[in-house]
Design an enzyme around this catalytic site. Structure first.
Site, PDB file in Angstrom:
ATOM      1  N   HIS A 114      43.723  35.179  42.872  1.00 43.74           N
ATOM      2  CA  HIS A 114      44.614  35.340  44.026  1.00 43.74           C
ATOM      3  C   HIS A 114      43.901  35.091  45.350  1.00 43.74           C
ATOM      4  O   HIS A 114      44.369  35.529  46.398  1.00 43.74           O
ATOM      5  CB  HIS A 114      45.258  36.739  44.003  1.00 43.74           C
ATOM      6  CG  HIS A 114      46.183  36.932  42.834  1.00 43.74           C
ATOM      7  ND1 HIS A 114      46.678  38.149  42.462  1.00 43.74           N
ATOM      8  CD2 HIS A 114      46.699  36.045  41.944  1.00 43.74           C
ATOM      9  CE1 HIS A 114      47.454  38.008  41.392  1.00 43.74           C
ATOM     10  NE2 HIS A 114      47.479  36.742  41.056  1.00 43.74           N
ATOM     11  N   CYS A 146      43.064  28.862  64.841  1.00 42.93           N
ATOM     12  CA  CYS A 146      42.211  27.707  64.603  1.00 42.93           C
ATOM     13  C   CYS A 146      42.042  26.947  65.926  1.00 42.93           C
ATOM     14  O   CYS A 146      42.843  27.106  66.843  1.00 42.93           O
ATOM     15  CB  CYS A 146      42.896  26.833  63.561  1.00 42.93           C
ATOM     16  SG  CYS A 146      42.067  25.304  63.191  1.00 42.93           S
ATOM     17  N   CYS A 148      42.826  24.071  66.392  1.00 43.81           N
ATOM     18  CA  CYS A 148      44.022  23.225  66.564  1.00 43.81           C
ATOM     19  C   CYS A 148      45.209  24.030  67.095  1.00 43.81           C
ATOM     20  O   CYS A 148      46.291  23.476  67.326  1.00 43.81           O
ATOM     21  CB  CYS A 148      44.384  22.526  65.251  1.00 43.81           C
ATOM     22  SG  CYS A 148      45.220  23.591  64.056  1.00 43.81           S
ATOM     23  N   SER A 187      48.285  46.537  36.128  1.00 45.58           N
ATOM     24  CA  SER A 187      49.538  47.056  35.592  1.00 45.58           C
ATOM     25  C   SER A 187      50.188  46.073  34.627  1.00 45.58           C
ATOM     26  O   SER A 187      51.197  46.368  34.015  1.00 45.58           O
ATOM     27  CB  SER A 187      50.500  47.380  36.739  1.00 45.58           C
ATOM     28  OG  SER A 187      50.706  46.241  37.530  1.00 45.58           O
ATOM     29  N   ALA A 229      38.205  53.349  35.885  1.00 43.72           N
ATOM     30  CA  ALA A 229      37.372  52.166  35.602  1.00 43.72           C
ATOM     31  C   ALA A 229      35.884  52.478  35.750  1.00 43.72           C
ATOM     32  O   ALA A 229      35.085  52.144  34.860  1.00 43.72           O
ATOM     33  CB  ALA A 229      37.774  51.033  36.548  1.00 43.72           C
TER      34      ALA A 229
HETATM   35  P1  NAD Z   1      48.771  47.120  40.384  1.00 44.62           P
HETATM   36  O1  NAD Z   1      48.715  47.876  41.661  1.00 44.62           O
HETATM   37  O2  NAD Z   1      50.045  46.584  39.938  1.00 44.62           O
HETATM   38  O3  NAD Z   1      48.227  48.047  39.186  1.00 44.62           O
HETATM   39  C1  NAD Z   1      47.089  48.823  39.268  1.00 44.62           C
HETATM   40  C2  NAD Z   1      46.763  49.335  37.870  1.00 44.62           C
HETATM   41  O4  NAD Z   1      45.532  50.026  37.938  1.00 44.62           O
HETATM   42  C3  NAD Z   1      47.782  50.305  37.276  1.00 44.62           C
HETATM   43  O5  NAD Z   1      48.030  49.969  35.938  1.00 44.62           O
HETATM   44  C4  NAD Z   1      47.083  51.674  37.358  1.00 44.62           C
HETATM   45  O6  NAD Z   1      47.453  52.519  36.305  1.00 44.62           O
HETATM   46  C5  NAD Z   1      45.644  51.259  37.233  1.00 44.62           C
HETATM   47  N1  NAD Z   1      44.671  52.162  37.855  1.00 44.62           N
HETATM   48  C6  NAD Z   1      44.807  52.922  38.967  1.00 44.62           C
HETATM   49  N2  NAD Z   1      43.660  53.565  39.260  1.00 44.62           N
HETATM   50  C7  NAD Z   1      42.779  53.210  38.300  1.00 44.62           C
HETATM   51  C8  NAD Z   1      41.423  53.530  38.062  1.00 44.62           C
HETATM   52  N3  NAD Z   1      40.727  54.350  38.870  1.00 44.62           N
HETATM   53  N4  NAD Z   1      40.811  52.981  36.991  1.00 44.62           N
HETATM   54  C9  NAD Z   1      41.495  52.143  36.153  1.00 44.62           C
HETATM   55  N5  NAD Z   1      42.780  51.805  36.338  1.00 44.62           N
HETATM   56  C10 NAD Z   1      43.413  52.331  37.401  1.00 44.62           C
HETATM   57  O7  NAD Z   1      47.683  46.004  40.503  1.00 44.62           O
HETATM   58  P2  NAD Z   1      47.493  44.600  39.768  1.00 44.62           P
HETATM   59  O8  NAD Z   1      47.936  44.696  38.358  1.00 44.62           O
HETATM   60  O9  NAD Z   1      46.122  44.171  40.087  1.00 44.62           O
HETATM   61  O10 NAD Z   1      48.499  43.578  40.450  1.00 44.62           O
HETATM   62  C11 NAD Z   1      48.886  43.649  41.748  1.00 44.62           C
HETATM   63  C12 NAD Z   1      48.466  42.601  42.742  1.00 44.62           C
HETATM   64  O11 NAD Z   1      47.874  43.355  43.767  1.00 44.62           O
HETATM   65  C13 NAD Z   1      47.464  41.572  42.442  1.00 44.62           C
HETATM   66  O12 NAD Z   1      48.098  40.394  42.780  1.00 44.62           O
HETATM   67  C14 NAD Z   1      46.297  41.771  43.435  1.00 44.62           C
HETATM   68  O13 NAD Z   1      45.983  40.539  44.035  1.00 44.62           O
HETATM   69  C15 NAD Z   1      46.858  42.661  44.457  1.00 44.62           C
HETATM   70  N6  NAD Z   1      46.023  43.737  45.052  1.00 44.62           N
HETATM   71  C16 NAD Z   1      44.680  43.593  45.188  1.00 44.62           C
HETATM   72  C17 NAD Z   1      43.915  44.633  45.711  1.00 44.62           C
HETATM   73  C18 NAD Z   1      42.429  44.445  45.855  1.00 44.62           C
HETATM   74  O14 NAD Z   1      41.980  43.340  46.100  1.00 44.62           O
HETATM   75  N7  NAD Z   1      41.664  45.508  45.667  1.00 44.62           N
HETATM   76  C19 NAD Z   1      44.530  45.822  46.094  1.00 44.62           C
HETATM   77  C20 NAD Z   1      45.927  45.930  45.973  1.00 44.62           C
HETATM   78  C21 NAD Z   1      46.639  44.874  45.420  1.00 44.62           C
HETATM   79 ZN    ZN Z   2      43.729  24.038  62.328  1.00 41.56          ZN
END
Ligand code: NAD
Ligand code: ZN
Length: 242
Positions: A114, A146, A148, A187, A229
């Site tokens: 992403h 930018c 531009c 998720s 995690a």
């Molecule tokens: P999501 O928010 O949909 O799901 C998060 C998942 O993580 C859930 O299943 C939840 O149960 C689990 N979770 C929560 N805390 C946890 C922990 N401490 N340890 C393990 N698991 C835990 O996120 P997603 O599935 O990544 O999809 C959502 C979109 O959100 C993606 O497109 C992503 O790009 C974007 N996003 C990114 C960030 C980041 O860069 N840190 C933050 C928010 C959203």
């Molecule tokens: Zn530009």
């Protein structure tokens, strides 16, 4: 846990796939759930390609919050455990996260499905800049432009945009060729990231999920490690190296 440790020992090629849950212990809220950004903002109004074209300044209120949250975040110990897995056959980290924490921790083989908040992009002329160089202005609510004249954007995939195709191809290839996939903190509702584990399984890999709760993918998993995690990965590495 012991079965997963054995699977890591046996695996010839490991892929780790991470979502927003991986960064929760580093202080970055996931999108969904009670503290998630999506409970405060409508993504289609604030983070879609049409919203950015019609009102880039409005989108920058969300981008600024995301950059503020991610820029000074530090990778937790689970990230170091992922780096250490490179010694045990880790071939790719595929992440949906845009916070850059895997690289900050020292992971070398990261595929960002992403995009990243760490780069800025001009949609008019293709110019790129490092967010780092403009972060002070951004946090003072100045909107980066930018040379531009166009308002720049973070180099993340907005709603309505395709994923970066080269990165996606490399991700599929890593998944099809791995013997173990560990899916952490997602998720499992956002495609195509959600189908990576099932593709790995069809190609013969063992698939493992790490999450604080069950997801739609849990019934298909070979192993489910319930927990945060950071805690789970640190324990996995300790057992692996003991
Ligand atoms: P999501 O928010 O949909 O799901 C998060 C998942 O993580 C859930 O299943 C939840 O149960 C689990 N979770 C929560 N805390 C946890 C922990 N401490 N340890 C393990 N698991 C835990 O996120 P997603 O599935 O990544 O999809 C959502 C979109 O959100 C993606 O497109 C992503 O790009 C974007 N996003 C990114 C960030 C980041 O860069 N840190 C933050 C928010 C959203
Ligand atoms: Zn530009």
């Amino acid at each position: 846990m012991e079965k997963v440790v054995e699977a890591v020992r046996r695996a010839e090629s490991i892929v780790v796939s991470t979502g927003a849950g991986m960064s929760v212990e580093s202080g970055i809220a996931p999108f969904r759930g009670e503290n998630g950004l999506w409970s405060k903002f409508d993504p289609h109004e604030m983070a879609s390609v049409t919203a950015f074209r019609s009102d880039p300044e409005k989108c920058w209120t969300l981008f600024k919050l995301q950059i503020e949250e991610c820029f000074y975040a530090e990778p937790h110990q689970g990230y170091s455990a992922v780096v250490a897995l490179e010694e045990h056959g880790l071939d790719a980290v595929i992440t949906q996260n845009v916070d850059g924490l895997h690289q900050k921790a020292g992971s070398e083989k990261v595929l960002e499905l992403h995009g990243t908040l760490n780069d800025l992009l001009c949609d008019s002329c293709g110019n790129q800049k490092k967010t780092e160089d403009l972060v002070d202005e951004i946090l003072e609510k100045k909107i980066p432009r930018c040379e531009c004249g166009t308002v720049m954007r973070p180099d993340v995939v907005l709603f309505g945009e395709p994923l970066p195709q080269r990165t996606l191809r490399r991700a599929w290839s890593a998944v099809e060729n791995c013997s173990l996939l560990i899916n952490i903190g997602t998720s499992a509702v956002v495609q195509p990231a959600a189908s990576l584990p099932l593709t790995a399984k069809r190609s013969g890999a063992v698939i493992v999920e790490v999450n604080v709760e069950k997801t739609p993918l849990t019934p298909s998993m070979d192993h489910f490690l319930e927990g945060k995690a950071g805690d789970v990965l640190v324990e996995l590495l300790e057992r692996l190296e003991s």
